[in-house]
Design a protein around this motif. Structure first.
Motif, PDB file in Angstrom:
ATOM      1  N   UNK A 137      35.886  88.776  30.282  1.00 50.72           N
ATOM      2  CA  UNK A 137      34.591  89.744  30.786  1.00 50.72           C
ATOM      3  C   UNK A 137      34.123  89.135  32.096  1.00 50.72           C
ATOM      4  N   UNK A 138      34.035  87.492  32.317  1.00 50.48           N
ATOM      5  CA  UNK A 138      33.561  87.363  33.842  1.00 50.48           C
ATOM      6  C   UNK A 138      34.564  87.668  34.677  1.00 50.48           C
ATOM      7  N   UNK A 139      35.689  87.334  34.635  1.00 50.67           N
ATOM      8  CA  UNK A 139      36.677  87.826  35.666  1.00 50.67           C
ATOM      9  C   UNK A 139      36.774  89.230  35.869  1.00 50.67           C
ATOM     10  N   UNK A 140      36.939  90.115  34.727  1.00 48.18           N
ATOM     11  CA  UNK A 140      36.705  91.592  35.086  1.00 48.18           C
ATOM     12  C   UNK A 140      35.558  91.987  35.723  1.00 48.18           C
ATOM     13  N   UNK A 141      34.388  91.398  35.475  1.00 48.08           N
ATOM     14  CA  UNK A 141      33.181  91.790  36.123  1.00 48.08           C
ATOM     15  C   UNK A 141      33.488  91.601  37.677  1.00 48.08           C
ATOM     16  N   UNK A 142      33.875  90.360  38.035  1.00 49.07           N
ATOM     17  CA  UNK A 142      34.193  89.759  39.321  1.00 49.07           C
ATOM     18  C   UNK A 142      35.134  90.768  40.086  1.00 49.07           C
ATOM     19  N   UNK A 143      36.388  91.139  39.323  1.00 48.58           N
ATOM     20  CA  UNK A 143      37.373  91.923  40.124  1.00 48.58           C
ATOM     21  C   UNK A 143      36.793  93.303  40.332  1.00 48.58           C
ATOM     22  N   UNK A 144      35.836  93.886  39.307  1.00 40.73           N
ATOM     23  CA  UNK A 144      35.481  95.082  39.423  1.00 40.73           C
ATOM     24  C   UNK A 144      34.663  95.585  40.580  1.00 40.73           C
ATOM     25  N   UNK A 145      33.989  94.446  41.227  1.00 47.52           N
ATOM     26  CA  UNK A 145      33.041  94.421  42.409  1.00 47.52           C
ATOM     27  C   UNK A 145      33.769  94.676  43.477  1.00 47.52           C
ATOM     28  N   UNK A 146      35.125  94.578  43.652  1.00 46.45           N
ATOM     29  CA  UNK A 146      35.914  94.810  44.825  1.00 46.45           C
ATOM     30  C   UNK A 146      36.400  96.443  44.523  1.00 46.45           C
ATOM     31  N   UNK A 147      36.721  96.904  45.696  1.00 46.31           N
ATOM     32  CA  UNK A 147      36.871  98.308  45.815  1.00 46.31           C
ATOM     33  C   UNK A 147      38.402  98.615  45.357  1.00 46.31           C
TER      34      UNK A 147
END
Length: 371
Positions: A172-182
């Motif tokens: 979940x943490x990785x997904x949240x961080x990656x989804x902040x990218x465009x």
């Protein structure tokens, strides 16, 4: 998402994958010197966070275990294909040494490629092991043809661990961080990524096969490190005595390991992949076995094999049986381990001897044949 999306995202650094590997730790005041004595690698001089690779051989030089090693303070983390079996072996070799060996079977070993936010997240649970493949590390040598461009030259694999009970939280943490990218994101080679991925072991296996990267799961009871070109990263030829060293040195000096690794492009008309142990034939003659196979996003079905050194380098046939059904596929061979059976170090020795040879006197009637 398809395996194509998964492998592209993994290779670009926007995903993590299951690897099928396990981890164990070795600690205690004697751990650095003890592991150096037992293995093919010098690890006593390693700094914190430094990554190397090591093999544990039997008395005949055959590979029993392979492991990546990285130190976190005074604790060595070993990434391997069977932590329980390696831990049992190490326990049997403790004698009076002040070491503690622990198989961490509750840890999930994940793989990723740099650049990636995964390193920042996973480093909180343990050190990150950076794969040295396919570089020729200190004390190593290569058995691939000198003229070939190695397909693993951009292979920047890393391994980290996630405690089993925290897998969902880390994802979940990785997904949240990656989804902040465009998103979508374009890769340098023209692929479009719609989202980060969490991939299966088969995707990880496909990328490491394409890089000709051997794992401990690829060995059989007769495997020598030379055969898989493993002296690149896992053997230090100038270290002190260890089990199997005599065989390693003899083959480096005299050449001609009995078998050699090959990369196989498999016939893609079938959806089947051969299992480890599937037999390789040149005509009606059995010449080796498949050690690992996978579907690659660019190359299609691919495999690593071990064949007799004298096996042909053109095409082979893969044969195996599942239940009562027999299967066969055509396979195009690419050389990994040079059929000449001479390492780069061995070739340099030959070159030096040839260069330093003194020609016989002109009237001796004899010929000076270099090499």
């Amino acid at each position: 998402m398809t395996f194509v999306d998964n492998q592209v995202a993994l290779r670009a650094g926007y995903g993590i994958a299951e690897t099928g590997l396990e981890v164990l730790t070795v600690s205690g005041p004697d751990a650095p010197s003890w592991l150096t004595t037992l293995s093919s690698q010098i690890v006593a001089d390693m700094g914190a966070g430094e990554s190397r690779e090591m093999l544990f051989l039997d008395a005949h030089g055959r590979v029993k275990f392979a492991a990546g090693i990285v130190w976190a303070g005074e604790v060595a983390w070993l990434f391997t294909s069977d932590a329980s079996a390696l831990a049992q072996f190490l326990e049997s070799m403790k004698f009076m040494s002040r070491v503690e060996v622990t198989a961490c079977l509750d840890q999930q070993v994940c793989g990723f490629f740099a650049p990636s936010l995964a390193e920042e997240v996973l480093a909180g649970f343990g050190p990150i092991w950076s794969d040295p493949w396919p570089g020729i590390t200190s004390g190593g040598t290569a058995y691939s043809p000198r003229s070939a461009v190695h397909p693993g030259r951009d292979y920047s694999a890393c391994l980290g661990v996630i405690p089993g009970e925290k897998t969902a939280k880390v994802r979940a943490e990785l997904r949240n961080r990656w989804e902040q990218l465009s998103w979508p994101r374009e890769t340098a080679d023209g692929y479009s990524l719609s989202a980060p991925v969490f991939s299966a072991e088969s995707d990880w296996r496909a990328l490491r096969i394409a890089a000709w990267r051997p794992y401990g799961t690829d060995i059989d009871q007769r495997t020598l490190p030379h055969e898989l070109d493993w002296l690149r990263t896992a053997v230090h030829l100038n270290k002190g005595c260890y089990c199997g060293q005599e065989t390693v040195a003899r083959i480096v000096n005299l050449g001609h390991p009995p078998r050699r690794a090959v990369f196989l492009h498999l016939d893609g008309t079938s959806s089947l992949l051969p299992p480890a142990g599937a037999e390789l034939y040149a005509g009606s003659r059995k010449v080796g076995t498949v050690r690992a196979s996978a579907n690659h996003f660019e190359d299609g079905p691919i495999a690593l094999g071990l064949v007799k050194r004298t096996a042909p380098t053109g095409e082979l046939t893969v044969c195996w049986q599942e239940g009562e059904e027999e299967h066969s596929l055509a396979a195009t061979v690419t050389v990994i381990t040079d059929p000449a059976g001479v390492s780069w170090q061995g070739q340099s020795q030959i070159d030096r001897k040839s260069f330093s040879r003194t020609p016989p006197p002109a009237d001796s009637g004899s010929l000076n044949i270099a090499g």
